[in-house]
Write an enzyme that holds these catalytic residues in place. Sequence first.
Site, PDB file in Angstrom:
ATOM      1  N   LYS A 125       0.862  -1.195   0.000  1.00  0.00           N
ATOM      2  CA  LYS A 125       0.000   0.000   0.000  1.00  0.00           C
ATOM      3  C   LYS A 125       0.888   1.232   0.000  1.00  0.00           C
ATOM      4  CE  LYS A 125      -4.420   1.085   0.304  1.00  0.00           C
ATOM      5  NZ  LYS A 125      -5.602   0.305  -0.124  1.00  0.00           N
ATOM      6  N   ASP A 165      -7.215   4.432  -4.364  1.00  0.00           N
ATOM      7  CA  ASP A 165      -7.798   4.306  -3.019  1.00  0.00           C
ATOM      8  C   ASP A 165      -8.396   5.687  -2.732  1.00  0.00           C
ATOM      9  OD1 ASP A 165      -7.753   2.285  -0.560  1.00  0.00           O
ATOM     10  OD2 ASP A 165      -7.408   4.251   0.303  1.00  0.00           O
TER      11      ASP A 165
HETATM   12  P1  NDP Z   1     -12.996   7.927  -2.588  1.00  0.00           P
HETATM   13  O1  NDP Z   1     -11.948   8.928  -2.363  1.00  0.00           O
HETATM   14  O2  NDP Z   1     -13.527   7.701  -3.946  1.00  0.00           O
HETATM   15  O3  NDP Z   1     -14.244   8.219  -1.643  1.00  0.00           O
HETATM   16  C1  NDP Z   1     -14.123   8.294  -0.256  1.00  0.00           C
HETATM   17  C2  NDP Z   1     -15.447   8.781   0.314  1.00  0.00           C
HETATM   18  O4  NDP Z   1     -15.402   8.706   1.730  1.00  0.00           O
HETATM   19  C3  NDP Z   1     -15.733  10.224  -0.032  1.00  0.00           C
HETATM   20  O5  NDP Z   1     -17.105  10.420  -0.104  1.00  0.00           O
HETATM   21  C4  NDP Z   1     -15.124  10.964   1.154  1.00  0.00           C
HETATM   22  O6  NDP Z   1     -15.704  12.217   1.366  1.00  0.00           O
HETATM   23  C5  NDP Z   1     -15.436  10.023   2.286  1.00  0.00           C
HETATM   24  N1  NDP Z   1     -14.368  10.112   3.284  1.00  0.00           N
HETATM   25  C6  NDP Z   1     -13.068   9.867   3.105  1.00  0.00           C
HETATM   26  N2  NDP Z   1     -12.364  10.085   4.218  1.00  0.00           N
HETATM   27  C7  NDP Z   1     -13.250  10.477   5.108  1.00  0.00           C
HETATM   28  C8  NDP Z   1     -13.142  10.849   6.455  1.00  0.00           C
HETATM   29  N3  NDP Z   1     -11.959  10.869   7.097  1.00  0.00           N
HETATM   30  N4  NDP Z   1     -14.271  11.177   7.095  1.00  0.00           N
HETATM   31  C9  NDP Z   1     -15.464  11.157   6.461  1.00  0.00           C
HETATM   32  N5  NDP Z   1     -15.632  10.824   5.171  1.00  0.00           N
HETATM   33  C10 NDP Z   1     -14.540  10.482   4.513  1.00  0.00           C
HETATM   34  O7  NDP Z   1     -12.418   6.574  -1.975  1.00  0.00           O
HETATM   35  P2  NDP Z   1     -12.901   5.081  -2.240  1.00  0.00           P
HETATM   36  O8  NDP Z   1     -14.373   5.032  -2.414  1.00  0.00           O
HETATM   37  O9  NDP Z   1     -12.015   4.484  -3.232  1.00  0.00           O
HETATM   38  O10 NDP Z   1     -12.512   4.397  -0.824  1.00  0.00           O
HETATM   39  C11 NDP Z   1     -13.429   4.295   0.258  1.00  0.00           C
HETATM   40  C12 NDP Z   1     -12.975   3.188   1.199  1.00  0.00           C
HETATM   41  O11 NDP Z   1     -12.952   1.950   0.491  1.00  0.00           O
HETATM   42  C13 NDP Z   1     -11.566   3.336   1.782  1.00  0.00           C
HETATM   43  O12 NDP Z   1     -11.542   2.747   3.061  1.00  0.00           O
HETATM   44  C14 NDP Z   1     -10.719   2.489   0.843  1.00  0.00           C
HETATM   45  O13 NDP Z   1      -9.522   2.049   1.451  1.00  0.00           O
HETATM   46  C15 NDP Z   1     -11.671   1.335   0.595  1.00  0.00           C
HETATM   47  N6  NDP Z   1     -11.438   0.535  -0.610  1.00  0.00           N
HETATM   48  C16 NDP Z   1     -11.321   1.109  -1.851  1.00  0.00           C
HETATM   49  C17 NDP Z   1     -11.150   0.315  -2.954  1.00  0.00           C
HETATM   50  C18 NDP Z   1     -11.087   0.878  -4.327  1.00  0.00           C
HETATM   51  O14 NDP Z   1     -10.974   0.095  -5.275  1.00  0.00           O
HETATM   52  N7  NDP Z   1     -11.180   2.188  -4.529  1.00  0.00           N
HETATM   53  C19 NDP Z   1     -11.017  -1.134  -2.839  1.00  0.00           C
HETATM   54  C20 NDP Z   1     -11.228  -1.644  -1.519  1.00  0.00           C
HETATM   55  C21 NDP Z   1     -11.414  -0.819  -0.445  1.00  0.00           C
HETATM   56  P3  NDP Z   1     -15.249  13.497   0.497  1.00  0.00           P
HETATM   57  O15 NDP Z   1     -15.965  13.359  -0.808  1.00  0.00           O
HETATM   58  O16 NDP Z   1     -15.690  14.654   1.303  1.00  0.00           O
HETATM   59  O17 NDP Z   1     -13.763  13.399   0.355  1.00  0.00           O
HETATM   60  O1  2IT Z   2      -8.024  -1.408  -0.566  1.00  0.00           O
HETATM   61  C1  2IT Z   2      -7.972  -1.890  -1.708  1.00  0.00           C
HETATM   62  O2  2IT Z   2      -8.105  -3.094  -1.909  1.00  0.00           O
HETATM   63  C2  2IT Z   2      -7.779  -0.981  -2.839  1.00  0.00           C
HETATM   64  N1  2IT Z   2      -7.699   0.229  -2.637  1.00  0.00           N
HETATM   65  C3  2IT Z   2      -7.655  -1.520  -4.236  1.00  0.00           C
HETATM   66  C4  2IT Z   2      -6.257  -1.987  -4.498  1.00  0.00           C
HETATM   67  C5  2IT Z   2      -5.949  -2.403  -5.913  1.00  0.00           C
HETATM   68  O3  2IT Z   2      -4.775  -2.724  -6.134  1.00  0.00           O
HETATM   69  O4  2IT Z   2      -6.832  -2.429  -6.772  1.00  0.00           O
END
Ligand code: NDP
Ligand code: 2IT
Length: 443
Positions: A125, A165
């Site tokens: 990561k 992420d």
């Molecule tokens: P994005 O940046 O696309 O979206 C994150 C969302 O969560 C936004 O709406 C953001 O609000 C909100 N957010 C982020 N941080 C905070 C915080 N500290 N407090 C309140 N709201 C918050 O990220 P992802 O959707 O990609 O990721 C979301 C979660 O999923 C994370 O935990 C990530 O590690 C996990 N994840 C992501 C994957 C991926 O493929 N993208 C895969 C597996 C897990 P705002 O719009 O105001 O920033």
């Molecule tokens: O938390 C996760 O699994 C991710 N942000 C996606 C990682 C990836 O390599 O697609």
Amino acid sequence: MSYVSEVLSHVVAKNPGEAEFHQAAKEVLESLESVVDANPQYRKNAVLERLVEPDRQIMFRVPWIDDNGVAHVNRGFRVQFNNAIGPYKGGLRLHPSVTLGTIKFLGFEQIFKNSLTGLPIGGGKGGSDFDPKGKSDREVFEFCRSFMSELYKYVGADVDVPAGDIGTGAREIGFMYGTYKKLTGLYEGVLTGKGLTYGGSLARKEATGYGLVYLTQEMLEAHKDTLKGKTVAVSGAGNVAIYAAEKATALGAKVVTMSDSTGWIYDKDGVDLAAVKEIKEVKRGRLSDYKNYRPKSEYSTSGHVWQVKCDIALPCATQNELNIDDARALVKNKVVAVAEGANMPTTPDATEFLIKSGVLFAPGKAANAGGVATSALEMSQNSQRLSWTFEEVDAKLHGIMVNIYRNASAAAEKYGHKDNLVMGANIAGFVKVADAMLAQGIQ
Ligand code: NDP
Ligand code: 2IT
């Protein structure tokens, strides 16, 4: 002192100030007691000690110049945790809260998640404390170029393959890919989540959210229930949240909440996803704007989505966003299932309370693995120099999520924790990596 307790006290002593990493290590290791007791070779070969110590941690300066000509410095990270079963794989988080401890918690979790997918990917990561919010495209480009101008030395299609992420989406991946290509001259699958015109996979954008719902559906069906007709509370309004809401809606559920870092919406008629996509994906705006699309909806900056009555809760924002008070409110409102789209969104006491209360609970390692699994499918397509159709990738994703659920359930049952997917996911993820480590000698 048990082997697990011994290793955990070393983790705390040797990594001061990394509370999130301690939390993740404790959660995983404590569920492995019965497995390490039954297999003394793990202790003899220091498997747990080696698992909690990353192969390497790279930290670097990321200088960039803003639109007013002022210079800034951020900190860049890449933690290459474990490559026993494949090249390091995991996302890049761009958020002001990012520290080494954040990246280590995420990298550690990633080892077991990636193993659960059944695909050949190790755990890593990275990220930075850079905040993309409110920055111009040029500023984001400057940052990404500077970040990759150091990171390129340590990554590669068969070495370490970063992805998105929080704060890292297609725009950032594109800028980083361009920089890697320019510096190395290589056109290779060094990043996933790429745009479709230059090696990205169809369905990668949707994969984490869709996968979360596929696994939730499988879990409900195993308990003779269904998503159809259910009321769903989603937190977050980013990549994972939007596509989880989209798939849940397509399967006949009604999503009534979403949130961002400033507030949350409640739309009792079902969230209008076209509006959310326009606000968050196109305008990069705030959810407070949603009222302009749906005047009858409610917007709040206090409390949290978990206060709303729902059957299914899908936390899809960030770590520790669902605490014990939220869990109590959910149980009081008769929630049936909680499935983690985010990484470690539920605090340990809340997780314990939900499971004890009989709520079906799917941990992030299993439930959100569809994103990285589809990243691995993107790597396969890049190696083949082919692209598969949306339907092909989506069908593979569906099959992977069903398998993850079944393997985690079977592992839970085998070690005496029937229906406890937290235990099952940790055990199933661990055994494959641990056995590969044993086979490869003390490295
Ligand atoms: P994005 O940046 O696309 O979206 C994150 C969302 O969560 C936004 O709406 C953001 O609000 C909100 N957010 C982020 N941080 C905070 C915080 N500290 N407090 C309140 N709201 C918050 O990220 P992802 O959707 O990609 O990721 C979301 C979660 O999923 C994370 O935990 C990530 O590690 C996990 N994840 C992501 C994957 C991926 O493929 N993208 C895969 C597996 C897990 P705002 O719009 O105001 O920033
Ligand atoms: O938390 C996760 O699994 C991710 N942000 C996606 C990682 C990836 O390599 O697609």
